[in-house]
Structure formats: structure tokens, C-alpha cells
Design an enzyme around this catalytic site. Sequence first.
Site, PDB file in Angstrom:
ATOM      1  CD  GLU A  51       0.078  -4.116   1.409  1.00 46.08           C
ATOM      2  OE1 GLU A  51      -0.090  -5.318   1.631  1.00 46.08           O
ATOM      3  OE2 GLU A  51       0.451  -3.666   0.305  1.00 46.08           O
ATOM      4  CD  GLU A  87       5.672  -6.537  -2.601  1.00 45.54           C
ATOM      5  OE1 GLU A  87       4.593  -6.924  -2.136  1.00 45.54           O
ATOM      6  OE2 GLU A  87       5.844  -5.386  -3.084  1.00 45.54           O
TER       7      GLU A  87
END
Length: 913
Positions: free
Chosen positions: A477, A756
Site C-alpha cells: 500500500e 494501525e
Amino acid sequence: MPATLAITSLRCEYLENPLGIDEPRPRLSWRLESNRRGARQTAWRIRVAATPEALDAPGDAGLLWDSGRVENDRTTHIDYAGRPLASRDTCHWRVEAWDETGASALSAPACWTMGLLSPSDWQARWIAADPEIIRRDPAAIAPTLTEPGTPALFRREFTLDRPVRRATLHASARGLFEFHANGRPVTADLFAPEWTDYDKRIHYRTYDITALLAPGRNTLQALLGDGWWSGFVGWQETRARYGSLENSLLAQLEIELHGGTRLVLATDRSWRCATGPVLFSDLLMGETCDARREPRDWLPAREVPAPAAALVAQRSEPVRCTQEITPVSMRETAPGVFIYDLGQNIAGRVRLRLDSAPPGARIVLRHGERLNPDGTLYTENLRRAKAADTYIARGGGGAELYEPRFTFHGFQYVELTGFPGTPRLDTLIGRVIHSATPPAGAFECSHPGVNRLWLNAAWSQRGNFLSVPTDCPQRDERLGWTGDAQVFIRTATCNMNVAAFFTKWMTDIADAQTPDGIFPDTAPRLREGENFTGLDDLCGGAGWADAGIIVPWTLWRVYGDRRIIEKHWPAMTAWLDYLERTNPGHLRTRDLRNNYGDWLCIPTDTSFRTHSPMKNLLATAFWAGDAAKMARMARALGRAADARRFTIMFERVRAAFQREYILPDGRMAVETQTAWLLALAFDLMPPRLRERAAARLVENIRALDWHLSTGFIGVGLLNPVLTLAGRADVACRLLLQETHPSWLYPVLHGATTIWERWNGWTARTGFFEPSMNSFNHYSLGSVGEWLFRHVAGIELDPEIPGFSRFILRPFIAPGLDFARATHQTLHGEIKSHWRLERREGREGREGVRLHWEITVPPNTSAQVFIPADPGAPVGADGLALLGREGGFARCHAPAGAYTFTSAFDPARAAPAP
């Protein structure tokens, strides 16, 4: 001690084409240093000259600008106002300044150079490799949409007949370059040129390589990798996001010899190309290098068409290796399989050392953030990113060192296989890589877990600030998500000087704005087309696209940089125009391309193409916040009509918000922690209901057994809102909470960066589902700004940006016995260090006294709020007390160092449970 006065830290910077003007306008800044209380600058003079000698020479010969004596206290962002500057100009400058006593100081000389300001300055041609070099090399790999190819080497030999006076290399690429001159690296910079929207602009870099050249035969060589231009970016299955698998190089070496001869060696057909040891190198996938391979079959390079995009100098700090880390342990988990632990999750790579290896020995390095329960490397959360580097040894005796070129990984653990013999602990060295933004702050307190939490956020910043502020450095990502960055930007400014870094990235945001005025959810933009799916329409997300307002606002507030808001005023206005045009009822519910809501809150909703009352509430709140910020910025720019317009817009959105989401009894239609936080933080709650709203927020937290439930959007607001509502005790209780979900839960389970998810790993369930589970993701670390602003108490003045005047006001709650922080502003270092001293009093009662040391930099002042029990005496170190308010004694502090004392017991100051 005798009084001293000095001028230091001379800086020159400029934005690209400010206000649409083509001529660059450098801005000059410096710092006043003095050991005297109350020191302030009253006047200054800048001299700029073409040579160092002309700076001190009488008259105007060689002088480019003499400002004359200017009577004010400015030391930052002063526009150069001298003769027009041209490409390649070298400008030497110095500053003289006077203080209020009449004393003066003269700085040491400094200099800046101008880049190539016009396309006509470039004689170089864009070149690419002849595909024949791949066909002639049986081991070379031809690039495809799904496989990276073998990087090309480019080479130019030349002869110099006398010593070099100055040699300057200007270089760019569609791809990434690594230059060597006569076998020595041209620079320590990595991943150049850095990531931009290659359809809008491409960076070039300039290097002084005078010391690398000599009379006689010389060689300039470049290795050209894929990078963001043609490599894998994001989670897609294909490469070449910007439409081409072919990398190309632009280089112009300008040499001035002693005696005055000038030479220009520019890329063209005279350059040669070949394959070399690197077989492939990709940002996400890793690299394979065969050290036995030598370049052969050098063929002429091909000239290729130049891009239509503008070629511009990079304004931000380069990516560099800023630290090396020795592993803390190594163990063999299976025969020939060794796991190294760096003890710290980083973004970067490792350097491998071989003392001796047989030719062709194949050593593989795999990277991961965590270990599986059986001690093997955990890689499931990397998704498609292979994060593996392979080195094939040259052999033949002697030590070999290997470090990959055009890749980086997010990792704490390294799996080493194929090593000949038994490796040592120092066989691998971790190399920390990120944009080299200068450190700006440090924090420490009496709680070791909180200290580790701050460090974790700082390490996540280092791990994700690599050319752009990415979401994560490990999986497939690594995009510049705007929402993640805007919630963290204020924390980022506390940790490092990110002015140039975010100035560059704000250009990426503006470049990605749609013709309708919609700001993106990620920047730089990725070209959409046949080989790109999944991120189309990735724009307009509430709390994400609003970064187009929040980033310039924050840079202006923290650094006093008005030019950033001047430059982006049309883009910011277009975004507000779009919101108003598409939401005539002043509720932001229409044409929401994406709405992520309070991303990864508890309970979690990870859909982003659906709507809900909470998501619409959040979107409307951010519209109101944008309008309020725009009104403030308009007033600062003297745009009275715009200020009135955006003030009215804010009032209309606020009225619509109150009608829709605030019930007559003061409750909210959506009662989540983030709903209350947005209403309070963005001034959307009616004044008569603010106290009741804060009480309901606290009740929500209490009902969750003193746990938070916020996601990315709410987490940075949580403790500041509680503190300013008079509940610093609840904020500190949340800070020190150790059970899940909390900030300290990951710390207690070995985290060295911010996770996260709150539940990225738990003792009960183990790893969360791996499709989206990064262990280096800074968003939830945005509590860092609260540690600086409210625990240490270093806060911006509400009216004056840039810390020329600021506030010192620590909110001390039960749970911490001391806190100290430093923050390096453009004017100097602010310090705040308080501690509580507990003493046995009369009748066995314990007394608590506050001891607080502060430093106010020269040429600044502070409004100081000293925590004190009601009616208790306060030691103000010679400053006059101006009154008491809300548990604080107030005074005004000019520049200097001070020590305050007071009777203050945070347990008595905190409201009853």
C-alpha cells in the site's frame, strides 16, 4: 555572566512559483541568540552579494541586495528584494541585527545557489536503455506489468586537462537514479527523484561533485531503477501506474575548470548503457543482486521524448539513512534459518556483511514486523509485498558488503537463510531510512509506558514520512492517505520540523485536485487507466479530503508561513465552493465519493461507499471546521470579503448541524465519543450546552470502564477536548489505561511503533485478520500533540502564529509526577519541565509543591499560566502576577529562563469522580 548577542541558523527557502509568479522569491530567516532576559530584536539589515568578498566591501560592487536598516523584530520568512536572480547564481549573505539595548551582532556568512529556472537551461536530453541490452543478457529480466525488470546502467567517460574549480550535477529521472563519479557515490540521498504526480511535475536534484573529479580520465555512471514511476505502488496487481514500463534519465554535468574553461556533459546518444549486478529492484517486492555480474556489451543509449510535466527542484529534505541499529538478538529457528531482532520496528533495510563466501552463495533476507507464536517470521500482513532481498555472493575471498538500492521494508525482524557458515550478531545492521526532517522536540515524563508511547509515535513518523506521509511502510500500500496525515500533522510538528516536507506534499494534494474542486483521499495521484483499478473516485472523503485545508492551516499556525496559504488559496476556495454547491442545505450528505467515518473506531465500520448518521455528522463537522479555518486565514491575508463569506458559511453549517444532530435536551442524535468530540472541538455545540456535552462524553467513557472507543478521526481530539473542558483527570486516566483498547496496551505487549488497529494483536485473539493490520501506522499516535501542548504545556498563541508569542500552561492531573519537553521553533528552543515535590506537612498531612522551569527563546514572549491551589502563594521568579483564573496564576514572560514554585495538589484540583 556578561550579556551575549549572536545571529545564527541562517536559512534560505522558496516555494515553487509562488502566487503564480515565475520568478522565484527566496525567503530568508535567522535566529537571535542571547543569554539576557528580555532580549528582543529591534532592527535588522541583510546584505546579499555575488561573492563573499563583496559582503564586506564598501560600495555596491558585487552587491545583489542591501536591505538597509529595517526597524522591526522579524527574523523569519523575509522576502529577498534585490536584483533579479538567474539560474546558477551563487548568493552569499549575512545579517546584522540590533537589540533593544542598542547592541548589535553580525552573523557569519552563508550562501545559497539558484537552480535551473528555465527549460532553456537544460541542454540534456532524456535517454533510455536500448532493449537490446536485455536480449543480449541471458540472466536479465524484461519488465512486464506483473514483473519488475533489470535496471539499466548508464555511463559517460570524459577527460579533463586541468583541475576542477566547480562541478555541478543536475539530474532527474522517470524512475530512481543512483549516481557514482569515478566509483564514488555522488550523494547519500536515496530514492531520487522523489514521488510526485508525474503527469504534473517531476523533481530534479542538484549535487556539488567538485571533490569527485580530477584531471585526467573520469567516469560518471548512473543506475536507473523503477521506483514509483514504473514499479508496484499500492495494492494493485500491475505496475506502471503512470503509463510506462520504460524508465528514463536526464543528467547535466556542468564543469568549470581553473582558468575559466566551462564544459557541459549532458545525457544524449553519446552515453552508453548496459545491465549490471542488480537483476531487479522494486519498492515493495525487494531486490535481487548477483555480485558476480559485471557490466558488459555497452550500447548507445536511446534519446526519448521529454515529458510534458514541469521539471522543478525538490523543496523538501531528501530521503536518507539517519541511523544504524545493531540487532539485539539472533537465534536459529530451524537448520540454516536465523531470525534477527532489531529491537525496534523501522522503515529501511539491512546491510549484510560476508567475511568469506563461495562464489554463487545465495543469501535471502526476508522482513517482518512480528513473529508467529512458534518464533518464525510473521509475514501474512504484508499481503502481496514480498519484502525479500537476495544477494548472490561474488566469492573469491575477501569481505563483501551488500545493501539493496531501490527498495525499503517495514520490519523489526529479519529472516536470514542461505548464509555460508554460522552468522554473527553483527552480520546484519539495520539501516533506518526516511525523509531527513530535522528533529524538533522531545518529551519525557514519570511514566515509562507513556515515554515509550511517545517514542512509538516518533518512530512511526520516521517510518512513514518517506517522501510523502504514507499509511504504512511494510505492506503493498504505502500511499499518501490524506486523512491519516491530517490527524497526525500537529503531532508531527512537535516531533520534527516538517515545514518543507508538508509544503512539498501540499503541492501533491493540489496537483491531485479534480476540476470540480475535490481534494483527493491519497496524494500523489495515481493515474487511472487500463492497468489501474480499485482507487478510481478516491477523493472527497470526509476527514480525508479536508487535509487540503488542514495542512496549510497547520503550517501557517506552527511556522508563521503565510505563503503556503497564499499559494493554495484558489485550491482551498475551490474545495469550499464544491461543498457549498453540492450541499445547499449545509449538511454534507450529498455527492460524498467516499466516507470512511471515524475509521477503525470501536465497533469498526470499514465500508467507505456507504452512509450513516455518524458519517454524515462527521462530514458536516469537517465542513464547518474548514469554513472556520478559511475565515481565519482570509483575515490574516487581508481578504475581508472572503473572511465574511466563510464566516457566514460556518454559521450556516453550524446551524444546520445543530438542527440535525443536537437534540433539545442537549443530547446528540449520534452518541459516540467522536460525535461529542467533533461538536465540542469545532465549536458546533451551543455555549449553554457545552458543559453538559462534556459531562456526557465523560459518562460515555465511564460506561466503557474508562476506555476510549475513537478511531482515526476522534483519537487526536479526545484528550485535548477533555482537558480544555476541565477534565484533564479523565484524559490522564485514558492515557494510563493499560487494558484493551488503550494506548498503553500495545506498549505493554512489546510495541515499538503505533499500531494501525487497537486490536492488531491481543492476548485473547492473537493477530487480527491480516488483510489490513499494520504494526507501524501513526494515526492513533496523534495523542502526541496533547503531551506537548497540554501535559508539558507548550501551546500556540490563539492569535499570533509561529511561536513568536506563545502560551505555557501545563494541565497537571493525578498519575504523573513530572513532565519535561523541548520544542525547537524557528526562533529557538522552548523548554518546559515541571515536577511535583511531596513533603510531609504539619499534623502528618502531605503537602505537594510544584517546581516548574521554563525557557522562552530570545525575541519571543509567553503568556505563562502557573498551576496553583486557590489562594496559595506563587513564586514567579521576579515576574508580576497578572491575576488568577481556573486554577492558574497568570503572568507575562519575556525571553529568558525562569523557575516557578507553587502549592499545587492535582488530586485536589481534579473534579470528584
